[in-house]
Enzyme design. Structure first.
Site, PDB file in Angstrom:
ATOM      1  N   ASP A  67      32.337  32.082  37.193  1.00 20.48           N
ATOM      2  CA  ASP A  67      31.552  32.404  36.012  1.00 20.48           C
ATOM      3  C   ASP A  67      30.174  32.949  36.352  1.00 20.48           C
ATOM      4  O   ASP A  67      29.749  32.942  37.499  1.00 20.48           O
ATOM      5  CB  ASP A  67      31.416  31.162  35.110  1.00 20.48           C
ATOM      6  CG  ASP A  67      31.211  29.877  35.909  1.00 20.48           C
ATOM      7  OD1 ASP A  67      30.526  29.920  36.941  1.00 20.48           O
ATOM      8  OD2 ASP A  67      31.743  28.834  35.502  1.00 20.48           O
ATOM      9  N   ASN A 136      32.266  16.609  29.892  1.00 13.96           N
ATOM     10  CA  ASN A 136      33.088  16.800  28.695  1.00 13.96           C
ATOM     11  C   ASN A 136      34.445  17.413  29.021  1.00 13.96           C
ATOM     12  O   ASN A 136      35.201  17.790  28.132  1.00 13.96           O
ATOM     13  CB  ASN A 136      32.349  17.663  27.665  1.00 13.96           C
ATOM     14  CG  ASN A 136      32.087  19.087  28.149  1.00 13.96           C
ATOM     15  OD1 ASN A 136      32.428  19.454  29.273  1.00 13.96           O
ATOM     16  ND2 ASN A 136      31.474  19.895  27.299  1.00 13.96           N
ATOM     17  N   HIS A 138      34.960  20.207  30.817  1.00 15.45           N
ATOM     18  CA  HIS A 138      35.041  21.656  30.994  1.00 15.45           C
ATOM     19  C   HIS A 138      35.309  22.017  32.453  1.00 15.45           C
ATOM     20  O   HIS A 138      34.894  21.315  33.370  1.00 15.45           O
ATOM     21  CB  HIS A 138      33.785  22.367  30.460  1.00 15.45           C
ATOM     22  CG  HIS A 138      32.560  22.253  31.317  1.00 15.45           C
ATOM     23  ND1 HIS A 138      31.445  21.558  30.931  1.00 15.45           N
ATOM     24  CD2 HIS A 138      32.263  22.759  32.541  1.00 15.45           C
ATOM     25  CE1 HIS A 138      30.513  21.644  31.871  1.00 15.45           C
ATOM     26  NE2 HIS A 138      30.998  22.364  32.862  1.00 15.45           N
ATOM     27  N   GLU A 143      34.815  25.364  27.579  1.00 12.71           N
ATOM     28  CA  GLU A 143      34.379  24.171  26.876  1.00 12.71           C
ATOM     29  C   GLU A 143      35.520  23.559  26.066  1.00 12.71           C
ATOM     30  O   GLU A 143      36.551  24.195  25.844  1.00 12.71           O
ATOM     31  CB  GLU A 143      33.217  24.520  25.935  1.00 12.71           C
ATOM     32  CG  GLU A 143      32.000  25.129  26.624  1.00 12.71           C
ATOM     33  CD  GLU A 143      31.181  24.106  27.398  1.00 12.71           C
ATOM     34  OE1 GLU A 143      31.583  22.928  27.478  1.00 12.71           O
ATOM     35  OE2 GLU A 143      30.122  24.482  27.932  1.00 12.71           O
TER      36      GLU A 143
END
Length: 250
Positions: A67, A136, A138, A143
């Site tokens: 990314d 979380n 990801h 996400e």
């Protein structure tokens, strides 16, 4: 899923570097998927050292990063291109033309995403993809709620991710709100996944990864369905799993 427990972050980094080194040695033209952030830093440090020691060459290696932030030029110290140059690329014998990081400054972001996917395909696909995991769930910047069918795409970063990455910036308001990320489908096409997890703050995420249902609410859960995942985690990250009995998923 193969699980290797190590004592601490340093042991995790060394073990991961040994696996990457072996792939580079064994494959004629290795294609590596790389990650950024604090988790893989130790691994990169180890890889630079084994290169300096003459044990490996990166000259035949091609890399693709997961990314990149949108809106940060590659020279910005917080861009992932800068991170990779600083931690690895500038210290080993890899041509910059063989290193690929999404261009967060591209005029046409959709075209950039499509071109990135096509480049990975033309390279023969990723042999081993290095991943971390967010609290979380990801992976990359995918996400919670991201479709498992996504290819490389533009994503709006979750508040928790922005907050977690704020430590790299002067303040939280300076953290970009969007990024380009390989999609979950892209990640799952990798032939091997090397998942690195360290620290007590990731203990809940590790537990959910191993014992939770496969759900887009927790993106990393899809890794349960990949045929070749090697999880390297330290004692702190595995603490909750060990309380309830370690198990390896097949």
């Amino acid at each position: 899923m193969q699980i290797t427990e190590v004592k601490n972050y340093d042991e995790m980094s060394k073990k991961a570097s040994e696996i990457i080194m072996k792939r580079i040695q064994d494959l004629p033209k290795p294609v590596l998927g790389l990650a950024t952030g604090s988790t893989p830093e130790g691994m990169y440090k180890e890889l630079v050292q084994v290169y300096v020691d003459g044990k490996i060459s990166f000259s035949n290696t091609t890399t693709y990063n997961l990314d990149e932030y949108i809106g940060l030029p590659r020279e910005d110290k917080n861009s992932y291109r800068f991170y990779m140059n600083d931690r690895l690329f500038s210290h080993v014998d890899i041509s910059k033309e063989q290193t690929n990081v999404p261009n967060g400054m591209a005029k046409d972001l959709k075209e950039e995403c499509n071109d990135y996917e096509e480049s990975i395909k033309k390279s023969g696909g990723i042999d081993v993809q290095v991943l971390g995991i967010g609290v979380n769930g990801h992976i990359g910047f995918n996400e919670p709620g991201t479709s498992f069918q996504t290819a490389t795409h533009v994503v709006n970063l979750a508040p928790s991710t922005i907050q977690a990455n704020a430590r790299f910036f002067e303040s939280e308001k300076d953290v970009p709100k969007q990024a380009i990320t390989m999609g979950i489908q892209s990640i799952m096409k990798s032939k091997e996944i090397l998942l690195l997890i360290s620290g007590a703050k990731k203990a809940d995420a590790v537990y959910q990864l191993l014992h939770g249902e496969v759900s887009e609410v927790f993106p990393a859960s899809i890794l349960q369905q990949h045929p070749n995942v090697h999880l390297i985690a330290d004692e702190a990250a595995l603490s909750k799993v060990k309380e309830n009995g370690m198990r390896s998923l097949r």
